[in-house]
Design a protein around this motif. Sequence first.
Motif, short mmCIF file in Angstrom:
data_model
loop_
_atom_site.label_atom_id
_atom_site.label_comp_id
_atom_site.label_asym_id
_atom_site.label_seq_id
_atom_site.Cartn_x
_atom_site.Cartn_y
_atom_site.Cartn_z
N LEU A 7 0.83 -1.21 0.00
CA LEU A 7 0.00 0.00 0.00
C LEU A 7 0.87 1.26 0.00
O LEU A 7 0.58 2.22 -0.73
CB LEU A 7 -0.95 0.00 1.21
CG LEU A 7 -2.15 -0.91 1.09
CD1 LEU A 7 -2.73 -1.21 2.46
CD2 LEU A 7 -3.20 -0.27 0.20
N GLN A 8 1.93 1.27 0.80
CA GLN A 8 2.84 2.42 0.86
C GLN A 8 3.49 2.65 -0.51
O GLN A 8 3.57 3.79 -0.98
CB GLN A 8 3.93 2.20 1.92
CG GLN A 8 3.43 2.17 3.34
CD GLN A 8 3.09 3.55 3.88
OE1 GLN A 8 3.33 4.57 3.26
NE2 GLN A 8 2.51 3.56 5.07
N GLN A 9 3.94 1.57 -1.14
CA GLN A 9 4.57 1.70 -2.46
C GLN A 9 3.58 2.19 -3.50
O GLN A 9 3.91 3.05 -4.33
CB GLN A 9 5.16 0.34 -2.91
CG GLN A 9 6.36 -0.09 -2.12
CD GLN A 9 7.50 0.91 -2.19
OE1 GLN A 9 7.81 1.46 -3.25
NE2 GLN A 9 8.11 1.18 -1.05
N PRO A 21 -7.34 10.34 -7.76
CA PRO A 21 -8.44 9.50 -7.22
C PRO A 21 -7.93 8.25 -6.50
O PRO A 21 -8.36 7.95 -5.39
CB PRO A 21 -9.26 9.14 -8.46
CG PRO A 21 -8.95 10.21 -9.44
CD PRO A 21 -7.52 10.60 -9.19
N LYS A 22 -6.99 7.55 -7.13
CA LYS A 22 -6.45 6.32 -6.51
C LYS A 22 -5.66 6.67 -5.26
O LYS A 22 -5.75 5.97 -4.25
CB LYS A 22 -5.57 5.57 -7.51
CG LYS A 22 -5.09 4.24 -6.97
CD LYS A 22 -4.34 3.45 -8.01
CE LYS A 22 -3.90 2.11 -7.43
NZ LYS A 22 -3.18 1.31 -8.41
N MET A 56 -13.95 -2.22 5.11
CA MET A 56 -14.09 -1.06 4.23
C MET A 56 -14.87 -1.45 2.97
O MET A 56 -15.71 -0.69 2.48
CB MET A 56 -12.73 -0.50 3.85
CG MET A 56 -12.00 0.17 4.99
SD MET A 56 -10.38 0.81 4.49
CE MET A 56 -10.89 2.29 3.61
N SER A 57 -14.59 -2.62 2.46
CA SER A 57 -15.28 -3.12 1.27
C SER A 57 -16.78 -3.27 1.53
O SER A 57 -17.61 -2.87 0.72
CB SER A 57 -14.66 -4.44 0.85
OG SER A 57 -15.29 -4.98 -0.26
N PHE A 81 -15.82 3.14 -7.49
CA PHE A 81 -14.38 3.30 -7.72
C PHE A 81 -13.57 2.91 -6.48
O PHE A 81 -12.60 2.17 -6.57
CB PHE A 81 -14.06 4.75 -8.12
CG PHE A 81 -12.59 5.01 -8.27
CD1 PHE A 81 -11.90 4.54 -9.38
CD2 PHE A 81 -11.89 5.70 -7.30
CE1 PHE A 81 -10.53 4.76 -9.52
CE2 PHE A 81 -10.53 5.92 -7.42
CZ PHE A 81 -9.84 5.46 -8.54
N GLU A 82 -13.99 3.40 -5.32
CA GLU A 82 -13.29 3.08 -4.08
C GLU A 82 -13.31 1.57 -3.82
O GLU A 82 -12.31 0.99 -3.41
CB GLU A 82 -13.91 3.83 -2.90
CG GLU A 82 -13.62 5.31 -2.91
CD GLU A 82 -14.23 6.06 -1.75
OE1 GLU A 82 -14.72 5.42 -0.79
OE2 GLU A 82 -14.23 7.30 -1.78
N LEU A 83 -14.46 0.94 -4.07
CA LEU A 83 -14.59 -0.50 -3.88
C LEU A 83 -13.63 -1.26 -4.79
O LEU A 83 -12.98 -2.22 -4.36
CB LEU A 83 -16.04 -0.93 -4.14
CG LEU A 83 -16.38 -2.38 -3.92
CD1 LEU A 83 -16.12 -2.80 -2.48
CD2 LEU A 83 -17.85 -2.63 -4.26
N GLU A 84 -13.51 -0.82 -6.04
CA GLU A 84 -12.59 -1.48 -6.98
C GLU A 84 -11.15 -1.40 -6.49
O GLU A 84 -10.41 -2.38 -6.55
CB GLU A 84 -12.70 -0.85 -8.37
CG GLU A 84 -13.98 -1.19 -9.10
CD GLU A 84 -14.14 -0.38 -10.38
OE1 GLU A 84 -13.16 0.24 -10.85
OE2 GLU A 84 -15.26 -0.37 -10.92
N VAL A 85 -10.75 -0.23 -6.02
CA VAL A 85 -9.37 -0.05 -5.54
C VAL A 85 -9.14 -0.92 -4.30
O VAL A 85 -8.12 -1.61 -4.20
CB VAL A 85 -9.06 1.43 -5.24
CG1 VAL A 85 -7.70 1.58 -4.59
CG2 VAL A 85 -9.13 2.26 -6.52
N ILE A 86 -10.08 -0.91 -3.36
CA ILE A 86 -9.94 -1.70 -2.13
C ILE A 86 -9.82 -3.18 -2.47
O ILE A 86 -8.99 -3.90 -1.91
CB ILE A 86 -11.11 -1.44 -1.17
CG1 ILE A 86 -11.03 -0.01 -0.62
CG2 ILE A 86 -11.14 -2.45 -0.04
CD1 ILE A 86 -12.29 0.46 0.10
N GLN A 87 -10.63 -3.64 -3.41
CA GLN A 87 -10.64 -5.06 -3.75
C GLN A 87 -9.35 -5.53 -4.42
O GLN A 87 -9.04 -6.72 -4.39
CB GLN A 87 -11.86 -5.41 -4.61
CG GLN A 87 -13.13 -5.40 -3.80
CD GLN A 87 -14.36 -5.74 -4.60
OE1 GLN A 87 -14.41 -5.52 -5.81
NE2 GLN A 87 -15.37 -6.26 -3.93
#
Length: 148
Positions: A7-9, A21-22, A56-57, A81-87
């Motif tokens: 996640l940090q990278q 956005p991401k 979060m998902s 969009f947030e759900l896609e990134v989290i997944q």
Amino acid sequence: MALKDTLQQDMKTAMRGGDKPKLGVIRLILAAIKQREVDERIELDDAQVTVVLDKMSKQRRDSLEQYEKAGREDLAAQERFELEVIQTYLPKQLEDAEIDALINTAVEATGASSMKDMGKVMGQLKDKLQGRADMGAVSGKIKARLSA
């Protein structure tokens, strides 16, 4: 590489690439992880980070459903969009057949025969399915299996 490190990278990559956005979603994830670490005074491992991501998902799915019912497509698109990134950080989701097989194994292993035994079955499955399946749907499948 640990999930937090990934996640940090990815946050650094999104910053360098100008993907705002991401970057915003990754910062939300890292903030949720940090909040839990501070609250509980622990360092989260990958399994615990997966629990945070799963929560979060689920929140995003619930919000998405509410926004769609209210006709707020602008807000629904953001949640999607947030759900896609989290997944992308969660393990691969299991197929229904795989979930059913795990449920059957857990029912047999616990000797569950009625709804009273639901907790035993959920206890067996929780670690195996965390982040890999919607636990609400799994709960429904277990109820159907035990009431049949």
